[in-house]
Scaffold this motif. Structure first.
Motif, PDB file in Angstrom:
ATOM      1  N   ARG A  59       0.827  -1.210   0.000  1.00 12.44           N
ATOM      2  CA  ARG A  59       0.000   0.000   0.000  1.00 12.44           C
ATOM      3  C   ARG A  59       0.862   1.261   0.000  1.00 12.44           C
ATOM      4  NH1 ARG A  59      -2.289   1.280   4.831  1.00 12.44           N
ATOM      5  NH2 ARG A  59      -2.242  -0.925   5.299  1.00 12.44           N
ATOM      6  N   GLY A  62       2.902   1.937  -3.429  1.00 11.77           N
ATOM      7  CA  GLY A  62       2.055   2.418  -4.518  1.00 11.77           C
ATOM      8  C   GLY A  62       2.495   1.951  -5.887  1.00 11.77           C
ATOM      9  N   LYS A  63       2.837   2.919  -6.767  1.00 14.02           N
ATOM     10  CA  LYS A  63       3.186   2.596  -8.154  1.00 14.02           C
ATOM     11  C   LYS A  63       4.535   1.908  -8.284  1.00 14.02           C
ATOM     12  CE  LYS A  63       2.099   6.810  -9.730  1.00 14.02           C
ATOM     13  NZ  LYS A  63       2.032   7.908 -10.693  1.00 14.02           N
ATOM     14  N   ARG A  64       5.321   1.879  -7.240  1.00 15.38           N
ATOM     15  CA  ARG A  64       6.619   1.198  -7.311  1.00 15.38           C
ATOM     16  C   ARG A  64       6.471  -0.322  -7.272  1.00 15.38           C
ATOM     17  NH1 ARG A  64       7.328   5.627  -4.185  1.00 15.38           N
ATOM     18  NH2 ARG A  64       8.959   7.068  -4.779  1.00 15.38           N
ATOM     19  N   THR A  66       4.797  -3.651  -8.844  1.00 18.95           N
ATOM     20  CA  THR A  66       4.173  -4.099 -10.093  1.00 18.95           C
ATOM     21  C   THR A  66       2.901  -4.886  -9.786  1.00 18.95           C
ATOM     22  OG1 THR A  66       5.379  -6.185 -10.129  1.00 18.95           O
ATOM     23  CG2 THR A  66       6.444  -4.282 -11.181  1.00 18.95           C
ATOM     24  N   GLY A  67       2.186  -5.264 -10.831  1.00 14.85           N
ATOM     25  CA  GLY A  67       0.965  -6.053 -10.670  1.00 14.85           C
ATOM     26  C   GLY A  67       1.226  -7.407 -10.044  1.00 14.85           C
TER      27      GLY A  67
END
Length: 141
Positions: A59, A62-64, A66-67
């Motif tokens: 959480r 974040g964007k760091r 990957t899926g």
């Protein structure tokens, strides 16, 4: 092993490092030497992290992340591989320490009677200021 907060140990095998070329200025050297580090840490499949820390880290990052749940940290601040490698690992430790820190729950509070009174007085003053600025309507004298 990397020790975090005394109770969490991260296995070095969970960390993958790749050396890539740095971007930006740097003369001829930048085009032929891969000094930047891309550190990849599989957060989702790491057995060394407790569930709460794992979820908070995903959480927080974040964007760091990957899926697939891999935390990617790129370090290219320095000119040498070793310093960039150390920088990337230090940042990983910082992320893990932040995620491992206990969550401080907010205690509900109420405004004091004095603060409510001051707020209402301020609103009253503002209202009076605006009322005085209004144009005077013609009166029937």
């Amino acid at each position: 092993m990397i020790r975090i907060e005394g109770k969490i140990l991260v296995d070095e095998g969970d960390i993958e490092e790749r050396f890539i070329r740095s971007s930006g200025p740097g003369g001829q050297n930048v085009n032929k030497v891969a000094t930047a580090v891309q550190l990849r840490f599989d957060v989702r499949n790491s057995r060394s992290l407790p569930d709460g820390v794992r979820d908070r880290l995903i959480r927080l990052a974040g964007k760091r992340v990957t899926g697939e749940g891999v935390l990617v940290i790129e370090a290219s601040r320095f000119r040498t591989r070793e310093r960039n490698r150390r920088d990337a690992r230090d940042r990983l430790v910082q992320w893990l320490e932040k995620a491992a820190a206990p969550v401080k729950h907010r205690r509900k509070t109420r405004p004091t009677a004095g603060s409510r009174e001051r707020r209402l007085e301020g609103k009253q003053l503002r209202s009076e200021t605006k009322r005085v600025r209004k144009p005077v309507s013609p009166s029937d004298d």
